[in-house]
Design a protein around this motif. Structure first.
Motif, PDB file in Angstrom:
ATOM      1  N   ASP A 132      -1.796  59.709  -2.449  1.00  0.00           N
ATOM      2  CA  ASP A 132      -3.045  60.229  -3.017  1.00  0.00           C
ATOM      3  C   ASP A 132      -3.213  61.717  -2.706  1.00  0.00           C
ATOM      4  N   ASP A 133      -2.870  62.095  -1.486  1.00  0.00           N
ATOM      5  CA  ASP A 133      -2.971  63.522  -1.118  1.00  0.00           C
ATOM      6  C   ASP A 133      -2.058  64.373  -1.988  1.00  0.00           C
ATOM      7  N   ASP A 158      -1.009  63.639  -5.030  1.00  0.00           N
ATOM      8  CA  ASP A 158      -1.518  63.668  -6.403  1.00  0.00           C
ATOM      9  C   ASP A 158      -2.682  64.636  -6.552  1.00  0.00           C
ATOM     10  N   SER A 159      -3.455  64.834  -5.482  1.00  0.00           N
ATOM     11  CA  SER A 159      -4.626  65.704  -5.579  1.00  0.00           C
ATOM     12  C   SER A 159      -4.255  67.171  -5.753  1.00  0.00           C
ATOM     13  N   ARG A 160      -3.030  67.513  -5.502  1.00  0.00           N
ATOM     14  CA  ARG A 160      -2.619  68.922  -5.598  1.00  0.00           C
ATOM     15  C   ARG A 160      -1.578  69.141  -6.694  1.00  0.00           C
ATOM     16  N   ASN A 175      -4.682  66.806   1.540  1.00  0.00           N
ATOM     17  CA  ASN A 175      -5.555  66.565   0.403  1.00  0.00           C
ATOM     18  C   ASN A 175      -6.268  67.841   0.004  1.00  0.00           C
TER      19      ASN A 175
END
Length: 796
Positions: A103-104, A106-108, A251
């Protein structure tokens, strides 16, 4: 800094055999201070016996050490507890962390895509003009794919300037002591600590300089890089290594590295390295599956494309293992946080290492100090270096500042080049009457020709070239304007400080440079603060592993032991700062400051120490030992040879004038004496003339027979004789005076000749003294160079 889990700090330490010391080594014997306790240590650093100053002895009766080594305590506290955790709990932790790390990442995604586009904008890959159409900005055959080097120039200039300031040749660390009342012993210890720490970072940790140099390139490009300070179990010493921002997964919602819920260091590690760490007990010894191909993001793929390398090894056995080292907060079953004897449910800092291919946890280590166990606080490991702080976690770099500008000027460049090419080699349209050709491509070489079938039509009617225009002058002007604006914004514009008056005030020149480098000055101050934080973490790591500081230094500047070293760190840890000046971002600024200082000294020389000013100037120019250029102390207070020569010339002129004055006085005295003699002669002549007149008056008239009296004739003769006698006396006195005058003139000439001879001797002596002084200075300089050569060899 924490020991890597499961590693005994002395596992790879090999103490030199006293019988095998190199010949010529100096052995330093230190006596314990009077009144101090003497501790006896075992081979593990534990205190087994203490001799007190009153003669008493403290020993252990149960076989346990009196005081355990701090290294052993650290090794136990920061040990790998993975074998003490249930397998089900480990699986839960691994799944939770891998999902959170995904998830971290994907956030960037947008940040990664911008970074990939920026790498492409650097133009480091050779690109030929498009053939048959291309998606890389050249959809038509023959269109150019050149890229403007605006972004690349800004990045390279920043790296070159930052390296020269942050990584000086004699070491990046200095100790700043603001206390002027320090003793000679404390100052000597501070100098030794500074020297040995610089020796460690330049001669022992040889990876520090090239690794930091590479980090500065990526810092200028993307605006963010990290330094990771930790104790390396393989090298058995503290290290400070750079981490690219892409490999530290955080994140994007976090504001800084310390407030992030997770910070994951992605490491590509050779299988042999993983096995070494398992042998040392750093990682859990479990069977790992064959490494899977790494899932590269767009930035990683673009990096490999720019280098022209394959993204993945073909042989699965040759693949590196992808390791996640996650710094996170967890509530692990069996190791819960307790408050007043009860479980609080508080998530506390841990460092969890996961093999991505097998999803196996290799280590779980505490990431907080034992003295903060009541309310644990995460230990700082990563130091962020920022170009310009941004709106969130990721700051602004030259990519973001000049990316769009580089895109625009690249497009304009391509249009100009393509317009010139098509204007010189235009395409054409031809009639279908001449279409019965073997080819519709006509490339006519210089001096050559091509057969064209027109079906009887005139050639100029059968073929019509397309009306391409020449490159636009307005577009060229726009390109120059865009390049100038981008260069000024990116700090790469040429500073026209040498234009105009040659006697321009130094303050004006400094103001021009300051105005042109305001952005880079602020970046330099941020780097200075980050490097100071890095050194503080490195000092903390050394404090927890003191022997690694001097174990590889064959000739330390001080005979360190554990207690002395820790005392020195306690005393000077806060004084360890980067050697770079935070207020001077470039060598040009440093030179201008020195010029301003010299100008102030020239205006008020009585207020400044000339030697101190020249010493600072030589150090600013890069000379580490400015004393080698100064004359010996004995000749330091002597006036220069030019002044001595001038003084001797003034003395000679004064002597010449004095001789002339004395000669004039003697000549005046001789003239006065001569005048007196002339006056006396005139007086005698007057008296003789009066006597003659009296005699003539006393004679009888003519015709009368005078009486027979001869007394007057006798008196006249007597007067004549007296006059002649006086005349002879006058001549004698005049001759004597002339002899005296000649003697005085000879004496004056002799004295003048002697004075000239003395002057010549003094000139000769002054020139000989100057030559002697130069020889002494040259000899001292040669001795200093000869003394420094063995020292440089020993440091090397």
């Amino acid at each position: 800094m924490a020991l890597v889990p499961g590693l005994n700090p002395n596992i790879r330490l090999v103490e030199p055999d006293p019988d095998e010391l190199p010949p010529g080594e100096d052995i330093v014997v230190e006596n314990a201070p009077e009144g101090a306790d003497v501790e006896h240590l075992d081979d593990k650093g534990n205190v087994i016996q203490i001799e007190h100053d009153d003669g008493s002895i403290t020993i252990s009766l149960d076989g346990k050490p009196v005081e355990e080594s701090a290294d052993e305590d650290n090794a136990e506290w920061f040990g790998n507890i993975v074998d003490k955790i249930d397998e089900g709990e480990l699986s839960r932790i691994a799944d939770e962390l891998i999902r959170g790390i995904g998830d971290d990442n994907d956030s960037r995604k947008d940040w990664i895509e911008d970074r990939a586009q920026g790498i492409k904008l650097l133009g480091l890959k050779i690109e030929v003009p498009g053939i048959g159409g291309s998606a890389e900005g050249a959809p038509v055959e023959g269109m150019n794919r050149v890229r403007h080097p605006l972004l690349l120039e800004a990045v390279l200039r920043f790296q070159a300037n930052a390296r020269s300031e942050m990584l000086p040749t004699d070491g990046p660390v200095k100790i700043r002591i603001d206390d002027n009342n320090g003793t000679h012993q404390t100052n000597q210890m501070a100098d030794a600590l500074e020297k040995d720490l610089n020796h460690y970072l330049t001669a022992i940790a040889t990876e520090y300089y090239p690794d930091t140099d590479r980090m500065l390139l990526m810092l200028g490009f993307g605006g963010l890089s990290f330094k990771k300070v930790y104790f390396c179990p393989l090298r058995n010493r503290p290290v400070s290594e750079s981490i690219d921002a892409e490999d530290l997964i955080v994140n994007a919602a976090a504001t800084d590295i310390r407030s992030a819920k997770r910070a994951t260091h992605r490491v590509m590690m050779r299988p042999s390295t993983v096995k070494r760490l398992q042998i040392l007990g750093v990682y859990r010894d479990v069977q790992l599956s064959t490494p899977l191909p790494q899932d590269l993001d767009s930035a990683q793929r673009e990096k490999k494309a720019q280098q022209g390398v394959e993204p993945e090894a073909l042989n699965p056995e040759d693949r590196d293992r992808e390791i996640f080292e996650c710094y996170c907060e967890l509530n692990i079953k069996g190791f819960e946080h307790k408050w007043k004897g009860k479980e609080s449910g508080l998530e506390i800092p841990w460092r969890v290492t996961i093999d991505v291919s097998s999803k196996q946890i290799l280590s779980v280590v505490r990431n907080y100090d034992e003295d903060t166990a009541e309310l644990p606080e995460a230990r700082p490991v990563f130091v962020p270096y920022m170009f310009v702080p941004g709106f969130g976690f990721y700051p602004i770099g030259l990519l973001h500042i000049l990316g769009n500008t580089t895109n625009a000027i690249t497009a304009a460049w391509r249009e100009l080049l393509d317009a010139g090419m098509f204007a010189n080699f235009p395409g054409f349209l031809f009639s279908d009457a001449g279409g019965r050709q073997n080819t519709n491509i006509f490339r006519v070489p210089p001096g050559g020709g091509a057969l064209v079938k027109t079906g009887g039509m005139p050639l100029n009617q059968a073929i019509m070239p397309l009306p391409y225009k020449e490159p636009s002058g307005a577009l060229m002007t726009l390109v120059d304007n865009i390049a100038t604006t981008g260069s000024r914004l990116g700090g790469t514009s040429e500073q026209q400080v040498g234009e105009g008056r040659a006697d321009a005030p130094v303050g004006t020149t400094l103001a021009l440079i300051e105005q042109a480098q305001k952005i880079l000055n602020s970046v330099h101050k941020r780097m200075h603060a980050a490097q100071a934080e890095e050194f503080q973490l490195l000092v903390k790591c050394f404090k927890e592993n003191p022997k690694s500081f001097w174990q590889r230094n064959r000739k330390p500047a001080f005979a360190w032991d554990e207690k002395t070293f820790r005392d020195a760190l306690d005393m000077y840890a806060q004084s360890l700062v980067p050697q770079a000046d935070p207020n001077t971002a470039s060598h040009t600024q440093r030179i201008i400051k020195v010029m301003a200082l010299k100008q102030l000294q020239g205006m008020s020389p009585q207020l400044y120490d000339a030697k101190a000013v020249d010493t600072a100037a030589l150090q600013a120019l890069g000379w580490n030992n400015p004393e080698q250029f100064f004359v010996p102390p004995a000749a330091m207070n002597q006036p220069p040879p030019e002044v001595l020569k001038g003084i001797e010339e003034i003395k000679l002129k004064h002597s010449d004038q004095q001789i002339k004055r004395e000669a004039m006085q003697m000549k005046g005295q001789a003239d006065a004496a001569k005048l007196q003699l002339d006056q006396a002669k005139l007086q005698q002549d007057g008296q003789l003339g009066q006597a003659k007149l009296q005699i003539e008056a006393s004679k009888p008239p003519t015709g009368l027979a005078p009486p027979e009296d001869k007394s007057q004739e006798l008196a006249l003769k007597a007067a004549d004789i007296a006059s002649k006698a006086k005349d002879v006396q006058f001549k004698q006195e005049r001759a004597l005076k002339e002899d005296e005058n000649r003697d005085l003139e000879r004496q004056a000439e002799l004295q003048e000749a002697n004075l000239r001879l003395v002057g010549d001797l003094m000139k000769t002596k002054a020139s000989q003294s100057h030559a002697t002084t130069e020889r002494e200075a040259q000899h001292a300089h040669e001795k200093e160079i000869a003394r420094m050569k063995p020292k440089a060899k020993s440091d090397g």
